[in-house]
Design a protein around this motif. Structure first.
Motif, PDB file in Angstrom:
ATOM      1  N   TRP A 177      42.298  43.283  53.278  1.00  0.00           N
ATOM      2  CA  TRP A 177      42.847  43.588  52.221  1.00  0.00           C
ATOM      3  C   TRP A 177      41.877  42.685  51.138  1.00  0.00           C
ATOM      4  O   TRP A 177      42.400  41.488  50.524  1.00  0.00           O
ATOM      5  CB  TRP A 177      44.231  43.042  52.122  1.00  0.00           C
ATOM      6  CG  TRP A 177      45.019  43.874  51.139  1.00  0.00           C
ATOM      7  CD1 TRP A 177      44.553  44.811  50.162  1.00  0.00           C
ATOM      8  CD2 TRP A 177      46.510  43.867  50.903  1.00  0.00           C
ATOM      9  NE1 TRP A 177      45.614  45.307  49.380  1.00  0.00           N
ATOM     10  CE2 TRP A 177      46.897  44.959  49.969  1.00  0.00           C
ATOM     11  CE3 TRP A 177      47.467  43.127  51.525  1.00  0.00           C
ATOM     12  CZ2 TRP A 177      48.088  45.012  49.493  1.00  0.00           C
ATOM     13  CZ3 TRP A 177      48.800  43.424  51.312  1.00  0.00           C
ATOM     14  CH2 TRP A 177      49.119  44.330  50.217  1.00  0.00           C
ATOM     15  N   PRO A 178      40.914  43.306  50.761  1.00  0.00           N
ATOM     16  CA  PRO A 178      40.021  42.552  49.914  1.00  0.00           C
ATOM     17  C   PRO A 178      40.379  42.152  48.838  1.00  0.00           C
ATOM     18  O   PRO A 178      40.131  40.636  48.154  1.00  0.00           O
ATOM     19  CB  PRO A 178      38.710  43.545  49.694  1.00  0.00           C
ATOM     20  CG  PRO A 178      39.060  44.363  50.706  1.00  0.00           C
ATOM     21  CD  PRO A 178      40.248  44.732  51.041  1.00  0.00           C
ATOM     22  N   GLY A 179      41.494  42.812  47.953  1.00  0.00           N
ATOM     23  CA  GLY A 179      41.968  42.251  46.774  1.00  0.00           C
ATOM     24  C   GLY A 179      42.971  41.329  46.703  1.00  0.00           C
ATOM     25  O   GLY A 179      43.304  40.752  45.714  1.00  0.00           O
ATOM     26  N   PHE A 180      43.694  41.100  47.782  1.00  0.00           N
ATOM     27  CA  PHE A 180      44.657  40.478  48.020  1.00  0.00           C
ATOM     28  C   PHE A 180      44.748  39.011  47.729  1.00  0.00           C
ATOM     29  O   PHE A 180      45.594  38.448  46.817  1.00  0.00           O
ATOM     30  CB  PHE A 180      45.529  40.357  49.602  1.00  0.00           C
ATOM     31  CG  PHE A 180      46.671  39.856  49.481  1.00  0.00           C
ATOM     32  CD1 PHE A 180      48.049  40.355  49.375  1.00  0.00           C
ATOM     33  CD2 PHE A 180      46.870  38.486  50.146  1.00  0.00           C
ATOM     34  CE1 PHE A 180      49.262  39.992  49.650  1.00  0.00           C
ATOM     35  CE2 PHE A 180      48.015  37.977  50.365  1.00  0.00           C
ATOM     36  CZ  PHE A 180      49.121  38.580  50.162  1.00  0.00           C
ATOM     37  N   ALA A 181      43.711  38.166  48.365  1.00  0.00           N
ATOM     38  CA  ALA A 181      43.399  36.854  47.504  1.00  0.00           C
ATOM     39  C   ALA A 181      43.299  36.519  46.463  1.00  0.00           C
ATOM     40  O   ALA A 181      43.912  35.710  45.815  1.00  0.00           O
ATOM     41  CB  ALA A 181      42.330  36.305  48.532  1.00  0.00           C
ATOM     42  N   GLN A 182      42.703  37.601  45.436  1.00  0.00           N
ATOM     43  CA  GLN A 182      42.363  37.517  44.117  1.00  0.00           C
ATOM     44  C   GLN A 182      43.700  37.623  43.579  1.00  0.00           C
ATOM     45  O   GLN A 182      43.877  37.038  42.389  1.00  0.00           O
ATOM     46  CB  GLN A 182      41.359  38.571  43.911  1.00  0.00           C
ATOM     47  CG  GLN A 182      40.699  38.385  42.336  1.00  0.00           C
ATOM     48  CD  GLN A 182      39.731  39.564  41.903  1.00  0.00           C
ATOM     49  OE1 GLN A 182      39.693  40.410  42.833  1.00  0.00           O
ATOM     50  NE2 GLN A 182      39.393  39.293  40.743  1.00  0.00           N
TER      51      GLN A 182
ATOM     52  N   THR B 182      52.676  44.004  35.596  1.00  0.00           N
ATOM     53  CA  THR B 182      53.317  43.346  36.605  1.00  0.00           C
ATOM     54  C   THR B 182      52.258  42.325  37.004  1.00  0.00           C
ATOM     55  O   THR B 182      52.989  41.273  37.401  1.00  0.00           O
ATOM     56  CB  THR B 182      53.615  44.448  37.741  1.00  0.00           C
ATOM     57  OG1 THR B 182      54.502  45.404  37.173  1.00  0.00           O
ATOM     58  CG2 THR B 182      54.451  43.592  38.989  1.00  0.00           C
ATOM     59  N   PHE B 183      51.217  42.381  37.044  1.00  0.00           N
ATOM     60  CA  PHE B 183      50.096  41.653  37.820  1.00  0.00           C
ATOM     61  C   PHE B 183      49.121  41.485  36.558  1.00  0.00           C
ATOM     62  O   PHE B 183      47.882  41.984  36.861  1.00  0.00           O
ATOM     63  CB  PHE B 183      49.713  42.091  39.022  1.00  0.00           C
ATOM     64  CG  PHE B 183      50.386  42.302  40.033  1.00  0.00           C
ATOM     65  CD1 PHE B 183      51.347  41.186  40.660  1.00  0.00           C
ATOM     66  CD2 PHE B 183      51.130  43.447  40.522  1.00  0.00           C
ATOM     67  CE1 PHE B 183      52.153  41.457  41.748  1.00  0.00           C
ATOM     68  CE2 PHE B 183      51.815  43.539  41.620  1.00  0.00           C
ATOM     69  CZ  PHE B 183      52.458  42.650  42.065  1.00  0.00           C
ATOM     70  N   PRO B 184      49.223  40.812  35.479  1.00  0.00           N
ATOM     71  CA  PRO B 184      48.166  40.987  34.426  1.00  0.00           C
ATOM     72  C   PRO B 184      46.830  40.199  34.704  1.00  0.00           C
ATOM     73  O   PRO B 184      45.954  40.450  34.034  1.00  0.00           O
ATOM     74  CB  PRO B 184      49.025  40.347  33.274  1.00  0.00           C
ATOM     75  CG  PRO B 184      50.094  39.367  33.982  1.00  0.00           C
ATOM     76  CD  PRO B 184      50.421  39.983  35.083  1.00  0.00           C
ATOM     77  N   ALA B 185      46.862  39.326  35.655  1.00  0.00           N
ATOM     78  CA  ALA B 185      45.676  38.530  35.995  1.00  0.00           C
ATOM     79  C   ALA B 185      44.578  39.343  36.674  1.00  0.00           C
ATOM     80  O   ALA B 185      43.530  38.912  36.965  1.00  0.00           O
ATOM     81  CB  ALA B 185      45.946  37.199  36.589  1.00  0.00           C
ATOM     82  N   TYR B 186      45.060  40.468  37.541  1.00  0.00           N
ATOM     83  CA  TYR B 186      44.125  41.227  38.069  1.00  0.00           C
ATOM     84  C   TYR B 186      43.505  42.175  37.353  1.00  0.00           C
ATOM     85  O   TYR B 186      43.723  42.903  36.426  1.00  0.00           O
ATOM     86  CB  TYR B 186      44.889  41.878  39.208  1.00  0.00           C
ATOM     87  CG  TYR B 186      43.790  42.499  40.345  1.00  0.00           C
ATOM     88  CD1 TYR B 186      43.755  41.722  41.227  1.00  0.00           C
ATOM     89  CD2 TYR B 186      43.732  43.794  40.294  1.00  0.00           C
ATOM     90  CE1 TYR B 186      43.027  42.296  42.536  1.00  0.00           C
ATOM     91  CE2 TYR B 186      43.004  44.456  41.345  1.00  0.00           C
ATOM     92  CZ  TYR B 186      42.315  43.502  42.210  1.00  0.00           C
ATOM     93  OH  TYR B 186      41.536  43.973  43.319  1.00  0.00           O
ATOM     94  N   PRO B 187      41.885  42.241  37.530  1.00  0.00           N
ATOM     95  CA  PRO B 187      41.170  43.272  36.918  1.00  0.00           C
ATOM     96  C   PRO B 187      41.289  44.733  37.101  1.00  0.00           C
ATOM     97  O   PRO B 187      40.668  45.425  37.680  1.00  0.00           O
ATOM     98  CB  PRO B 187      39.828  42.940  37.178  1.00  0.00           C
ATOM     99  CG  PRO B 187      39.877  42.081  38.801  1.00  0.00           C
ATOM    100  CD  PRO B 187      41.055  41.844  38.723  1.00  0.00           C
TER     101      PRO B 187
END
Length: 331
Positions: free
Chosen positions: A133-138, A52-57
């Motif tokens: 929400w630390p990971g939202f921007a990334q 769904t979100f392939p760019a996120y680690p």
């Protein structure tokens, strides 16, 4: 005690008793978005996160757990890993900050608090409990970057639609947990008792009793004191609009019959079904009041000279999405 878990990047040690908001891989800060482990779809996650979100680690628990032991069901594995702090999506985290009123007024993060911060003496400390929400921007940056590098907007459209669905599904819990509001308490350091009188030629030393503050009286947050989480959702370009792109919620109109009848396709609408109160809290427009009509007419006038190749739809002025300034609380 620790638990060793097989993941998509190797073995990871987790505390055997871990809170869901602070667990993660070894040697990483708890607020690092990449420090958390996530459930794969095979172990009960509703989303296939890498698909769904392939760019996120994402770092996933190995899906092989679902088939490695016939006497342990998928639901039992899911419950076990959840108890160890494994997440289904990027977690929202609480942060406590203590500072003076001067520091709050100069910190860009709390610029929206200026109307509520009292200019008190240096003996007063603000203890702020905020939500991030630390990971939202990334995550949003990854979606945007993928669209920029691809000739097709289909992937971005799908990812933005999925993100809107995720946030909509988390909204009720955000409200129930108080994550949309920051709270603060005020504590005072008593100068009279903070320093012990010197005796026997010794240098004066701070008194731990004098430096400790009385139990703070919490002042609840309200719309004038939004949490960093709420501000991030209001100001980020993440919400899928009728033009197939990501926009700030405040730039959009709710897709209501009364609005569509009046403005046709000359404004941008939300492209996903989301809770009405969420759209309103995030700044989307859901009415056709005289003020809204005048604002739209003004935006039409300002955009009349633009090239028609930009496509239909206008953006409201930034002020349309901002909340009114709050009056300073009573001392």
């Amino acid at each position: 005690d620790v638990a060793v878990v097989v993941t998509s990047s190797g073995c990871t040690r987790l505390p055997a008793a871990s809170s869901s908001s602070s667990s993660g891989a070894d040697a990483k800060a708890p607020d690092d978005p990449d420090s958390h482990l996530y459930l794969p779809k095979q172990l009960g996650n509703k989303l296939d996160l890498p698909l769904t979100f392939p760019a996120y680690p994402w770092t996933l628990v190995s899906p092989e757990y679902s088939s490695c032991c016939s006497i342990i069901s998928t639901a039992q594995w899911s419950a076990l890993f959840t108890a160890l702090g494994v997440q289904q999506f990027i977690p929202i985290q609480q942060q406590t900050v203590e500072s003076t009123w001067q520091q709050l007024l100069t910190d860009p993060q709390y610029v929206d608090w200026k109307a509520a911060v009292e200019q008190t003496s240096n003996d007063v400390r603000y203890v702020v409990q905020d939500w991030h929400w630390p990971g939202f921007a990334q995550l949003v940056a990854g979606i945007t970057a993928a669209a920029a590098s691809s000739s097709s907007s289909t992937q971005q459209h799908q990812q933005l639609k999925a993100l809107c669905s995720v946030v909509d599904g988390m909204w009720v819990n955000m409200k129930q947990q108080g994550q949309l509001e920051a709270r603060y308490s005020i504590k005072t350091v008593s100068r009279a008792s903070a320093v012990r009188p010197p005796s026997g030629g010794r240098k004066a030393t701070p008194s731990s009793a004098g430096l400790s503050a009385a139990a703070p009286s919490w002042r609840p947050g309200n719309s004038s004191l939004p949490s960093s989480l709420l501000l991030q959702l209001q100001r980020s370009e993440w919400m899928l609009a009728s033009d197939g792109k990501a926009h700030r919620p405040g730039d959009l109109f709710a897709k209501l019959t009364s609005i569509q009848r009046l403005f046709k396709q000359q404004v941008l609408y939300t492209a996903c079904d989301m809770q009405r109160d969420m759209l309103l809290r995030l700044g989307a427009t859901a009415d056709t009041s005289l003020e809204v009509v005048l604002r739209v007419l003004g935006a039409w006038s300002d955009s009349s000279s633009r090239d028609s190749s930009n496509g239909p739809g206008i953006r409201l002025t930034p002020a349309a999405a901002e909340e009114p300034a709050a009056a300073a609380p009573a001392a």
